[in-house]
Design an enzyme around this catalytic site. Structure first.
Site, PDB file in Angstrom:
ATOM      1  N   MET A  22       0.851  -1.193   0.000  1.00 14.89           N
ATOM      2  CA  MET A  22       0.000   0.000   0.000  1.00 14.89           C
ATOM      3  C   MET A  22       0.888   1.245   0.000  1.00 14.89           C
ATOM      4  O   MET A  22       0.459   2.333   0.371  1.00 14.89           O
ATOM      5  CB  MET A  22      -0.936  -0.006   1.210  1.00 14.89           C
ATOM      6  CG  MET A  22      -1.915  -1.172   1.150  1.00 14.89           C
ATOM      7  SD  MET A  22      -3.471  -0.869   2.002  1.00 14.89           S
ATOM      8  CE  MET A  22      -2.906  -0.607   3.658  1.00 14.89           C
TER       9      MET A  22
ATOM     10  N   ASN B 210       4.094   3.901   0.884  1.00 13.01           N
ATOM     11  CA  ASN B 210       4.802   4.403   2.060  1.00 13.01           C
ATOM     12  C   ASN B 210       5.904   3.401   2.434  1.00 13.01           C
ATOM     13  O   ASN B 210       5.982   2.905   3.556  1.00 13.01           O
ATOM     14  CB  ASN B 210       3.834   4.661   3.220  1.00 13.01           C
ATOM     15  CG  ASN B 210       4.495   5.542   4.267  1.00 13.01           C
ATOM     16  OD1 ASN B 210       4.700   5.148   5.390  1.00 13.01           O
ATOM     17  ND2 ASN B 210       4.875   6.742   3.873  1.00 13.01           N
TER      18      ASN B 210
ATOM     19  N   GLY C 195      11.556  -2.609   5.358  1.00 15.20           N
ATOM     20  CA  GLY C 195      10.890  -3.917   5.394  1.00 15.20           C
ATOM     21  C   GLY C 195      10.334  -4.278   4.018  1.00 15.20           C
ATOM     22  O   GLY C 195      10.524  -5.403   3.529  1.00 15.20           O
ATOM     23  N   HIS C 196       9.659  -3.314   3.375  1.00 17.75           N
ATOM     24  CA  HIS C 196       9.130  -3.575   2.030  1.00 17.75           C
ATOM     25  C   HIS C 196      10.287  -3.886   1.061  1.00 17.75           C
ATOM     26  O   HIS C 196      10.181  -4.802   0.239  1.00 17.75           O
ATOM     27  CB  HIS C 196       8.403  -2.337   1.480  1.00 17.75           C
ATOM     28  CG  HIS C 196       7.134  -1.980   2.183  1.00 17.75           C
ATOM     29  ND1 HIS C 196       7.007  -0.849   2.941  1.00 17.75           N
ATOM     30  CD2 HIS C 196       5.923  -2.597   2.209  1.00 17.75           C
ATOM     31  CE1 HIS C 196       5.778  -0.767   3.417  1.00 17.75           C
ATOM     32  NE2 HIS C 196       5.099  -1.824   3.005  1.00 17.75           N
TER      33      HIS C 196
ATOM     34  N   GLY D  45       4.904  -9.801   4.038  1.00 17.32           N
ATOM     35  CA  GLY D  45       5.689  -9.722   5.271  1.00 17.32           C
ATOM     36  C   GLY D  45       5.145 -10.624   6.373  1.00 17.32           C
ATOM     37  O   GLY D  45       3.930 -10.703   6.580  1.00 17.32           O
TER      38      GLY D  45
END
Ligand code: PAF
Length: 283
Positions: A30, A32, A36-37, A149
């Site tokens: 989504m 932002n 981690g992404h 994740g």
């Protein structure tokens, strides 16, 4: 990296790659984006020839409309970040592209037994919204593998079940949670925290780790461990939704016979609803 906004252009590129025999990995987001992404994108890179990332803030999964309007949208910065890792295509549809017929009477995908517990209990319709948009994205992208994740562990299991139940030809894989130096799991919602709350938020991971340490010392009084954890988080300033010790494979209530456990929590701190979980394998 190409940026594509229409389903037609996305399908044309996927078809061309398929004709060249390329495999495809997909990371739905989504936006932002944080480290981690980017780690999920790096994992996707290892698993296939081409990597597609989607950025779409899905209105269907927000039970609270003010949460939807406040959700951070940072498309230019996200695209900039994706050019620093190896991503081949970013799909950035609008709401009209994703839901041209509107959302009110849109077909919904429901994943029973996984959508109504833990985060599903206090967020009615949230997981139906996730399952619906992920099904749509899977149909559009037609990837060989998709990476989600571990931080959203219930969501990961829900999507694995969705793919299994509907015989989807995509392998769903989890990627490890990335943490701030103080242990707080990285999340787009962390930016709702003040500096003071950011420091306080470290307690979430500490409390989960303390529960894990107790389990590893053969403490099997799950109920007591959960209540103590709730009290500790409340004392640290959180409004706790749940702290639960569950069976890792399906998030059902854990019994003493279960060895592969997951400790999960959700709690509000200021304006941020934080979730986290850790594995605990006693075998
Ligand atoms: O985890 C997220 O960011 C979202 O729930 C997802 C999987 C991209 C669906 O909108």
């Amino acid at each position: 990296m190409q940026r594509v906004e229409s389903v037609k252009a996305l399908r044309a590129q996927v078809k061309a790659w398929r004709q060249q025999g390329e495999t495809i990995a997909f990371v739905p987001t989504m936006g932002n984006l944080h480290a981690g992404h980017l780690s999920l994108v790096a994992k996707a890179r290892e698993l296939a020839d081409k990597v597609i990332v989607s950025i779409f803030v899905n209105p269907l999964q927000f039970d609270d409309k003010s949460d939807l309007s406040a959700y951070p949208r940072t498309l230019d910065a996200d695209i900039e970040q994706l050019t620093s890792v190896v991503c081949d295509l970013v799909f950035t549809p609008t709401v009209e592209v994703m839901y041209p017929q509107g959302m009110d009477s849109h077909t919904k995908v429901v994943v029973p037994d996984m959508d109504d517990k833990l985060c599903g209990q206090n967020r009615p319709g949230h997981f139906d919204g996730v399952a619906t948009v992920v099904s749509k994205l899977f149909n559009m992208v037609q990837a060989d593998v998709a990476v989600f994740g571990d931080k959203d562990f219930q969501q990961l299991l829900l999507i694995k079940k969705l793919a299994l139940d509907l015989n989807l030809a995509v392998e769903v894989i989890g990627g490890p949670t990335f943490r701030e130096p103080n242990g707080l799991a990285m999340s787009s919602r962390n930016q709702y925290l003040t500096t003071e709350q950011f420091a306080q938020a470290a307690s979430l991971y500490q409390v989960l780790s303390a529960v894990k340490a107790q389990l590893e010392q053969a403490n099997t009084n799950y109920h007591q461990l959960e209540s103590e954890a709730v009290s500790q988080l409340t004392e640290a300033g959180f409004v706790v939704d749940y702290v639960e010790i569950r069976r890792a494979q399906d998030l059902e209530i854990a019994t003493k016979a279960d060895h592969n456990l997951r400790i999960l929590a959700a709690a509000q701190l200021g304006k941020a609803r934080l979730i986290d979980n850790i594995a605990c394998n006693l075998a």
